[in-house]
Design a protein around this motif. Structure first.
Motif, PDB file in Angstrom:
ATOM      1  N   GLY A   1       7.440  20.175 -33.493  1.00  0.00           N
ATOM      2  CA  GLY A   1       8.419  20.591 -34.439  1.00  0.00           C
ATOM      3  C   GLY A   1       9.418  19.193 -34.569  1.00  0.00           C
ATOM      4  O   GLY A   1       8.840  18.343 -34.712  1.00  0.00           O
ATOM      5  N   LYS A   2      10.792  19.532 -34.885  1.00  0.00           N
ATOM      6  CA  LYS A   2      11.706  18.592 -35.071  1.00  0.00           C
ATOM      7  C   LYS A   2      12.268  17.814 -33.872  1.00  0.00           C
ATOM      8  O   LYS A   2      12.716  18.579 -32.946  1.00  0.00           O
ATOM      9  N   LEU A   3      12.057  16.718 -33.877  1.00  0.00           N
ATOM     10  CA  LEU A   3      12.509  15.737 -32.623  1.00  0.00           C
ATOM     11  C   LEU A   3      13.467  14.570 -33.340  1.00  0.00           C
ATOM     12  O   LEU A   3      13.249  13.861 -34.051  1.00  0.00           O
ATOM     13  N   TYR A   4      14.507  14.476 -32.337  1.00  0.00           N
ATOM     14  CA  TYR A   4      15.227  13.091 -32.528  1.00  0.00           C
ATOM     15  C   TYR A   4      14.744  12.310 -31.673  1.00  0.00           C
ATOM     16  O   TYR A   4      14.943  12.575 -30.538  1.00  0.00           O
ATOM     17  N   LEU A   5      14.572  11.101 -32.117  1.00  0.00           N
ATOM     18  CA  LEU A   5      13.850  10.134 -31.384  1.00  0.00           C
ATOM     19  C   LEU A   5      14.672   8.851 -31.695  1.00  0.00           C
ATOM     20  O   LEU A   5      14.902   8.469 -32.623  1.00  0.00           O
ATOM     21  N   ALA A   6      14.698   8.056 -30.420  1.00  0.00           N
ATOM     22  CA  ALA A   6      15.151   6.727 -30.424  1.00  0.00           C
ATOM     23  C   ALA A   6      14.218   5.870 -29.612  1.00  0.00           C
ATOM     24  O   ALA A   6      14.100   6.254 -28.342  1.00  0.00           O
ATOM     25  N   TYR A   7      13.673   4.708 -30.166  1.00  0.00           N
ATOM     26  CA  TYR A   7      12.943   3.808 -29.303  1.00  0.00           C
ATOM     27  C   TYR A   7      13.463   2.670 -29.061  1.00  0.00           C
ATOM     28  O   TYR A   7      14.262   2.008 -29.944  1.00  0.00           O
ATOM     29  N   LEU A   8      13.400   1.853 -27.963  1.00  0.00           N
ATOM     30  CA  LEU A   8      13.772   0.631 -27.530  1.00  0.00           C
ATOM     31  C   LEU A   8      12.563  -0.091 -26.610  1.00  0.00           C
ATOM     32  O   LEU A   8      11.788   0.703 -26.178  1.00  0.00           O
ATOM     33  N   ARG A   9      12.367  -1.292 -26.661  1.00  0.00           N
ATOM     34  CA  ARG A   9      11.871  -2.142 -25.854  1.00  0.00           C
ATOM     35  C   ARG A   9      12.779  -2.848 -24.609  1.00  0.00           C
ATOM     36  O   ARG A   9      13.802  -3.346 -25.043  1.00  0.00           O
ATOM     37  N   ASP A  10      12.481  -2.712 -23.346  1.00  0.00           N
ATOM     38  CA  ASP A  10      13.572  -3.284 -22.313  1.00  0.00           C
ATOM     39  C   ASP A  10      13.031  -4.747 -22.566  1.00  0.00           C
ATOM     40  O   ASP A  10      12.139  -5.187 -23.098  1.00  0.00           O
ATOM     41  N   PRO A  11      13.771  -5.649 -21.549  1.00  0.00           N
ATOM     42  CA  PRO A  11      13.927  -7.072 -21.751  1.00  0.00           C
ATOM     43  C   PRO A  11      12.470  -7.725 -21.193  1.00  0.00           C
ATOM     44  O   PRO A  11      12.134  -8.658 -21.574  1.00  0.00           O
ATOM     45  N   ASP A  12      11.609  -6.572 -20.484  1.00  0.00           N
ATOM     46  CA  ASP A  12      10.310  -7.019 -19.983  1.00  0.00           C
ATOM     47  C   ASP A  12       9.314  -6.501 -20.981  1.00  0.00           C
ATOM     48  O   ASP A  12       7.898  -6.764 -20.813  1.00  0.00           O
ATOM     49  N   GLY A  13       9.706  -5.594 -22.163  1.00  0.00           N
ATOM     50  CA  GLY A  13       8.713  -5.289 -23.277  1.00  0.00           C
ATOM     51  C   GLY A  13       8.082  -3.937 -22.963  1.00  0.00           C
ATOM     52  O   GLY A  13       7.465  -3.399 -23.842  1.00  0.00           O
ATOM     53  N   ASN A  14       8.585  -3.162 -21.853  1.00  0.00           N
ATOM     54  CA  ASN A  14       8.220  -1.841 -21.673  1.00  0.00           C
ATOM     55  C   ASN A  14       9.004  -0.723 -22.978  1.00  0.00           C
ATOM     56  O   ASN A  14      10.021  -1.283 -23.185  1.00  0.00           O
ATOM     57  N   LYS A  15       8.079  -0.012 -23.495  1.00  0.00           N
ATOM     58  CA  LYS A  15       8.587   0.974 -24.479  1.00  0.00           C
ATOM     59  C   LYS A  15       9.252   2.058 -24.094  1.00  0.00           C
ATOM     60  O   LYS A  15       8.571   2.908 -23.007  1.00  0.00           O
ATOM     61  N   LEU A  16      10.584   2.515 -24.299  1.00  0.00           N
ATOM     62  CA  LEU A  16      11.458   3.549 -23.985  1.00  0.00           C
ATOM     63  C   LEU A  16      11.472   4.540 -25.224  1.00  0.00           C
ATOM     64  O   LEU A  16      11.829   3.810 -26.224  1.00  0.00           O
ATOM     65  N   CYS A  17      11.661   5.833 -25.102  1.00  0.00           N
ATOM     66  CA  CYS A  17      12.049   6.497 -25.997  1.00  0.00           C
ATOM     67  C   CYS A  17      13.129   7.710 -25.418  1.00  0.00           C
ATOM     68  O   CYS A  17      13.091   8.179 -24.367  1.00  0.00           O
ATOM     69  N   ALA A  18      14.118   7.610 -26.363  1.00  0.00           N
ATOM     70  CA  ALA A  18      15.114   8.884 -26.044  1.00  0.00           C
ATOM     71  C   ALA A  18      14.856  10.185 -26.915  1.00  0.00           C
ATOM     72  O   ALA A  18      14.436   9.787 -27.975  1.00  0.00           O
ATOM     73  N   LEU A  19      14.398  11.253 -26.288  1.00  0.00           N
ATOM     74  CA  LEU A  19      13.943  12.388 -27.206  1.00  0.00           C
ATOM     75  C   LEU A  19      14.788  13.608 -26.883  1.00  0.00           C
ATOM     76  O   LEU A  19      15.280  14.034 -25.783  1.00  0.00           O
ATOM     77  N   HIS A  20      15.283  14.156 -28.030  1.00  0.00           N
ATOM     78  CA  HIS A  20      16.082  15.160 -27.868  1.00  0.00           C
ATOM     79  C   HIS A  20      15.206  16.462 -28.950  1.00  0.00           C
ATOM     80  O   HIS A  20      14.832  16.075 -30.215  1.00  0.00           O
ATOM     81  N   ARG A  21      14.968  17.581 -28.452  1.00  0.00           N
ATOM     82  CA  ARG A  21      14.399  18.332 -29.238  1.00  0.00           C
ATOM     83  C   ARG A  21      15.186  19.321 -30.098  1.00  0.00           C
ATOM     84  O   ARG A  21      16.093  19.925 -29.577  1.00  0.00           O
ATOM     85  N   MET A  22      15.103  19.224 -31.435  1.00  0.00           N
ATOM     86  CA  MET A  22      16.018  19.743 -32.179  1.00  0.00           C
ATOM     87  C   MET A  22      15.849  21.367 -32.298  1.00  0.00           C
ATOM     88  O   MET A  22      14.694  21.745 -32.124  1.00  0.00           O
ATOM     89  N   PRO A  23      16.892  22.393 -32.439  1.00  0.00           N
ATOM     90  CA  PRO A  23      16.731  23.843 -32.403  1.00  0.00           C
ATOM     91  C   PRO A  23      15.827  24.225 -33.740  1.00  0.00           C
ATOM     92  O   PRO A  23      15.855  23.261 -34.828  1.00  0.00           O
ATOM     93  N   ASN A  24      15.137  25.172 -33.669  1.00  0.00           N
ATOM     94  CA  ASN A  24      14.428  25.665 -35.022  1.00  0.00           C
ATOM     95  C   ASN A  24      15.229  26.228 -36.124  1.00  0.00           C
ATOM     96  O   ASN A  24      16.061  26.522 -35.911  1.00  0.00           O
TER      97      ASN A  24
END
Length: 127
Positions: free
Chosen positions: A104-127
């Motif tokens: 479905g629709k997801l609001y996503l924001a991606y980052l790499r921390d200072p050591d290179g680990n990949k992180l994601c902020a995820l919000h599931r959008m309403p239908n």
């Protein structure tokens, strides 16, 4: 779904600055330290930890790995992303925004921390 997540760091003081900024941007608290010097974040029923590798080898990030954090709304994901970039992280993937796919629709924001680990902020959008 999970009990905890752990990522490695080569500089836990640098990581504390970064992750304290991420978690306080979304209502969490700064890290506590355990007796082994690990950083522990507890928020919304989850535990996230940052540690120097116990085998003494340098910390490296997982290629293809991502740690996802649930967000209450897109504004919270944006605040998380901004705080991370300002605290030494780097934006990666596409800019924060809505993506459509099999989940479905997801609001996503991606980052790499200072050591290179990949992180994601995820919000599931309403239908």
């Amino acid at each position: 779904m999970f009990s905890h997540m752990v990522v490695g760091s080569n500089d836990t003081n640098r990581s504390k600055k970064f992750y304290d900024a991420l978690f306080t941007a979304v209502g969490g608290k700064p890290a506590i330290h355990d007796d082994k010097g690990r950083l522990i974040y507890m928020h919304n029923g989850g535990i996230f930890m940052v540690t120097s590798p116990i085998n003494g080898e340098p910390a490296t990030h997982a290629n293809g790995g991502t740690v996802g954090f649930a967000m209450e709304n897109p504004a919270q994901a944006d605040a998380w992303h901004k705080a991370g970039c300002e605290a030494g992280g780097t934006s990666c993937e596409d800019p924060p925004g809505v993506r459509e796919g099999g989940f479905g629709k997801l609001y996503l924001a991606y980052l790499r921390d200072p050591d290179g680990n990949k992180l994601c902020a995820l919000h599931r959008m309403p239908n």
